[in-house]
Design a protein around this motif. Structure first.
Motif, PDB file in Angstrom:
ATOM      1  N   ALA A  74       0.839  -1.069   0.086  1.00 22.24           N
ATOM      2  CA  ALA A  74       0.018   0.050  -0.445  1.00 22.24           C
ATOM      3  C   ALA A  74       0.611   1.251   0.174  1.00 22.24           C
ATOM      4  N   ILE A  75       1.958   1.100   0.817  1.00 20.56           N
ATOM      5  CA  ILE A  75       3.012   2.056   0.962  1.00 20.56           C
ATOM      6  C   ILE A  75       3.546   3.272  -0.747  1.00 20.56           C
ATOM      7  N   GLU A  76       3.729   1.647  -1.287  1.00 18.96           N
ATOM      8  CA  GLU A  76       4.608   1.914  -2.604  1.00 18.96           C
ATOM      9  C   GLU A  76       3.800   2.130  -3.772  1.00 18.96           C
ATOM     10  N   SER A  77       2.421   1.561  -3.460  1.00 16.71           N
ATOM     11  CA  SER A  77       1.282   2.029  -4.415  1.00 16.71           C
ATOM     12  C   SER A  77       0.947   3.553  -4.578  1.00 16.71           C
ATOM     13  N   ALA A  78       0.941   4.259  -3.263  1.00 19.72           N
ATOM     14  CA  ALA A  78       0.858   5.548  -2.646  1.00 19.72           C
ATOM     15  C   ALA A  78       1.626   6.936  -3.099  1.00 19.72           C
ATOM     16  N   ARG A  79       3.111   5.763  -3.301  1.00 21.72           N
ATOM     17  CA  ARG A  79       4.082   6.756  -3.871  1.00 21.72           C
ATOM     18  C   ARG A  79       3.838   6.923  -5.178  1.00 21.72           C
ATOM     19  N   GLU A  80       3.088   5.634  -5.552  1.00 24.29           N
ATOM     20  CA  GLU A  80       3.401   5.846  -6.515  1.00 24.29           C
ATOM     21  C   GLU A  80       2.189   7.110  -7.372  1.00 24.29           C
ATOM     22  N   ALA A  81       0.645   6.801  -6.949  1.00 27.12           N
ATOM     23  CA  ALA A  81      -0.185   7.156  -7.301  1.00 27.12           C
ATOM     24  C   ALA A  81       0.562   8.960  -7.314  1.00 27.12           C
ATOM     25  N   ALA A  82       0.599   9.000  -5.494  1.00 27.15           N
ATOM     26  CA  ALA A  82       0.615  10.716  -5.344  1.00 27.15           C
ATOM     27  C   ALA A  82       2.154  11.083  -6.475  1.00 27.15           C
ATOM     28  N   ARG A  83       2.421  10.643  -6.786  1.00 27.05           N
ATOM     29  CA  ARG A  83       3.696  11.240  -7.455  1.00 27.05           C
ATOM     30  C   ARG A  83       3.163  11.508  -9.159  1.00 27.05           C
ATOM     31  N   THR A  84       2.397  10.978  -9.474  1.00 23.75           N
ATOM     32  CA  THR A  84       1.532  11.248 -11.292  1.00 23.75           C
ATOM     33  C   THR A  84       0.263  12.051 -11.003  1.00 23.75           C
ATOM     34  N   ALA A  85       0.094  13.492  -9.892  1.00 28.56           N
ATOM     35  CA  ALA A  85      -1.179  13.642  -9.710  1.00 28.56           C
ATOM     36  C   ALA A  85      -0.734  15.821  -9.860  1.00 28.56           C
ATOM     37  N   PRO A  86      -0.956  15.570 -11.155  1.00 26.98           N
ATOM     38  CA  PRO A  86      -0.404  16.700 -11.933  1.00 26.98           C
ATOM     39  C   PRO A  86      -0.788  18.204 -10.945  1.00 26.98           C
ATOM     40  N   SER A  87      -1.867  17.623 -10.473  1.00 26.59           N
ATOM     41  CA  SER A  87      -2.813  18.978  -9.458  1.00 26.59           C
ATOM     42  C   SER A  87      -4.359  18.504  -8.377  1.00 26.59           C
ATOM     43  N   LEU A  88      -4.177  19.617  -7.971  1.00 25.15           N
ATOM     44  CA  LEU A  88      -4.880  19.175  -6.099  1.00 25.15           C
ATOM     45  C   LEU A  88      -6.483  18.822  -6.819  1.00 25.15           C
ATOM     46  N   GLU A  89      -7.036  18.910  -8.085  1.00 21.70           N
ATOM     47  CA  GLU A  89      -7.978  17.899  -8.275  1.00 21.70           C
ATOM     48  C   GLU A  89      -7.545  16.889  -8.515  1.00 21.70           C
ATOM     49  N   PHE A  98      -8.390   5.619  -4.078  1.00 23.41           N
ATOM     50  CA  PHE A  98      -6.926   4.389  -3.719  1.00 23.41           C
ATOM     51  C   PHE A  98      -7.843   3.553  -2.423  1.00 23.41           C
ATOM     52  N   GLU A  99      -7.778   2.161  -2.507  1.00 22.82           N
ATOM     53  CA  GLU A  99      -8.125   1.541  -1.595  1.00 22.82           C
ATOM     54  C   GLU A  99      -7.597   0.926  -0.472  1.00 22.82           C
ATOM     55  N   GLY A 100      -5.102   1.808  -0.766  1.00 24.91           N
ATOM     56  CA  GLY A 100      -4.326   1.184   0.057  1.00 24.91           C
ATOM     57  C   GLY A 100      -4.712   1.225   1.322  1.00 24.91           C
ATOM     58  N   CYS A 101      -5.699   1.828   1.980  1.00 25.13           N
ATOM     59  CA  CYS A 101      -5.507   2.225   3.736  1.00 25.13           C
ATOM     60  C   CYS A 101      -7.200   1.448   3.748  1.00 25.13           C
ATOM     61  N   ALA A 102      -6.683   0.800   4.605  1.00 23.62           N
ATOM     62  CA  ALA A 102      -8.317   0.466   5.371  1.00 23.62           C
ATOM     63  C   ALA A 102      -9.287   1.339   5.992  1.00 23.62           C
ATOM     64  N   LEU A 103      -8.676   2.510   6.304  1.00 30.87           N
ATOM     65  CA  LEU A 103      -9.441   3.176   6.873  1.00 30.87           C
ATOM     66  C   LEU A 103     -10.506   4.045   6.156  1.00 30.87           C
ATOM     67  N   LYS A 104     -10.065   4.563   4.610  1.00 31.71           N
ATOM     68  CA  LYS A 104     -11.041   4.261   3.526  1.00 31.71           C
ATOM     69  C   LYS A 104     -12.450   3.362   3.653  1.00 31.71           C
ATOM     70  N   PHE A 105     -12.766   2.029   4.698  1.00 36.27           N
ATOM     71  CA  PHE A 105     -13.929   1.426   4.470  1.00 36.27           C
ATOM     72  C   PHE A 105     -14.391   1.671   5.884  1.00 36.27           C
ATOM     73  N   THR A 106     -14.203   2.585   7.270  1.00 33.17           N
ATOM     74  CA  THR A 106     -14.573   2.550   7.819  1.00 33.17           C
ATOM     75  C   THR A 106     -15.488   4.333   8.052  1.00 33.17           C
ATOM     76  N   ALA A 107     -14.685   4.967   6.782  1.00 32.23           N
ATOM     77  CA  ALA A 107     -14.692   6.477   7.099  1.00 32.23           C
ATOM     78  C   ALA A 107     -15.969   6.685   6.589  1.00 32.23           C
ATOM     79  N   SER A 108     -16.897   7.708   6.755  1.00 37.88           N
ATOM     80  CA  SER A 108     -18.341   8.504   5.890  1.00 37.88           C
ATOM     81  C   SER A 108     -17.747   8.722   4.595  1.00 37.88           C
ATOM     82  N   ARG A 109     -16.166   9.295   4.465  1.00 38.74           N
ATOM     83  CA  ARG A 109     -16.530   9.502   3.425  1.00 38.74           C
ATOM     84  C   ARG A 109     -15.139  10.058   3.642  1.00 38.74           C
ATOM     85  N   LEU A 110     -14.086  11.081   2.038  1.00 39.62           N
ATOM     86  CA  LEU A 110     -12.933  12.166   1.783  1.00 39.62           C
ATOM     87  C   LEU A 110     -12.591  12.726   2.426  1.00 39.62           C
ATOM     88  N   VAL A 111     -12.298  13.316   3.840  1.00 37.03           N
ATOM     89  CA  VAL A 111     -11.955  14.913   3.564  1.00 37.03           C
ATOM     90  C   VAL A 111     -10.269  14.762   3.804  1.00 37.03           C
TER      91      VAL A 111
END
Length: 277
Positions: A74-89, A98-111
């Protein structure tokens, strides 16, 4: 320890919310300590199967939580994904999928963030709480109200600054994020800071300070000191100060926080003068 009075329904609901119990799985309470008596079959006969309560349709229809990959993947996947983001959007869209962090599945929404993406001043806390999980914005509860007053004290508005958290999903029951969860989310907040590119970065509280700044000391020793935050393309002036939630619990430290805010305001003025030359 006994209480002078029995808790009211309001007291119990407040206790449940603080403990992270914010949804019901059954329409009626179940007494699991009083199991129904099972009929005993005569010798040579098979006892009838115990009666089972029909499943609650709402519970049966609830989606299963996803399963996150092992932390190192998950850490390596996050690094690769973040590196490719050209903008905040684009970064927000990547976090949404992104589904590499288990917190996503217990939270109501992304903050993700709030405020001005072109802000010269950026605040970073640790993780969302219950109010933030409901609203989908960072620092909207009592801590957020105090942060708004802190921002106003140096002549700015919430819309003038940019606010985010190291962890973009609420941990269940507002528990402390694990080191693995923090490391998985770290590449995203690092890229977020790089894309906002503020003149001054302020870490709120010990967890975000130790995650983002080169220190392992507690907030009492790090607050008010200047650090250099290196994005890889630029060095940003950074300071740690108390988290608003801590100031609500310990208001005597507001004076120290005010000194930190004054130092931040002076640095912003100097940066503005340098940019105008």
């Amino acid at each position: 320890m006994t209480s002078d009075h029995a808790p009211t329904v309001r007291d119990l609901m407040a206790f449940y919310l603080e403990a992270g119990v914010d949804c019901a799985l059954e329409t009626e309470p179940v007494d699991r300590l009083s199991a129904p008596e099972q009929p005993i079959a005569p010798p040579g006969e098979i006892a009838p199967a115990p009666l089972r309560k029909p499943p609650n349709p709402a519970v049966a229809a609830a989606p299963r939580a996803g399963i996150a990959p092992p932390p190192e993947i998950a850490i390596e996947s996050a690094r690769e994904a973040a590196r490719t983001a050209p903008s905040l959007e684009a970064l927000r869209a990547l976090l949404d999928s992104f589904e590499g962090c288990a917190l996503k599945f217990t939270a109501s929404r992304l903050v993700f963030a709030d405020g001005n993406p072109q802000a010269r001043l950026m605040f970073v806390g640790e993780a969302p709480g219950r109010d933030e999980d409901i609203e989908g914005l960072p620092f909207v509860g009592r801590s957020g109200q105090l942060l708004n007053r802190m921002i106003a004290a140096i002549g700015l508005k919430r819309s003038d600054v940019y606010i985010a958290n190291v962890i973009p999903w609420r941990p269940p029951g507002n528990r402390t994020p694990t080191p693995q969860e923090t490391q998985i989310c770290l590449p995203f907040i690092q890229r977020q800071i790089e894309l906002v590119n503020p003149d001054v970065l302020v870490t709120l509280g010990n967890p975000s300070t130790q995650t983002l700044l080169p220190t392992r000391e507690g907030i009492m020793k790090t607050r008010g000191k200047w650090f250099d935050y290196d994005t890889g393309t630029r060095t940003i002036r950074a300071m740690a100060t108390f988290h608003p939630a801590y100031l609500l619990r310990s208001p005597s430290y507001k004076r120290m926080a005010w000194l930190d805010l004054r130092a931040i305001a002076r640095t912003l003025e100097v940066k503005a003068l340098e940019a105008a030359r």
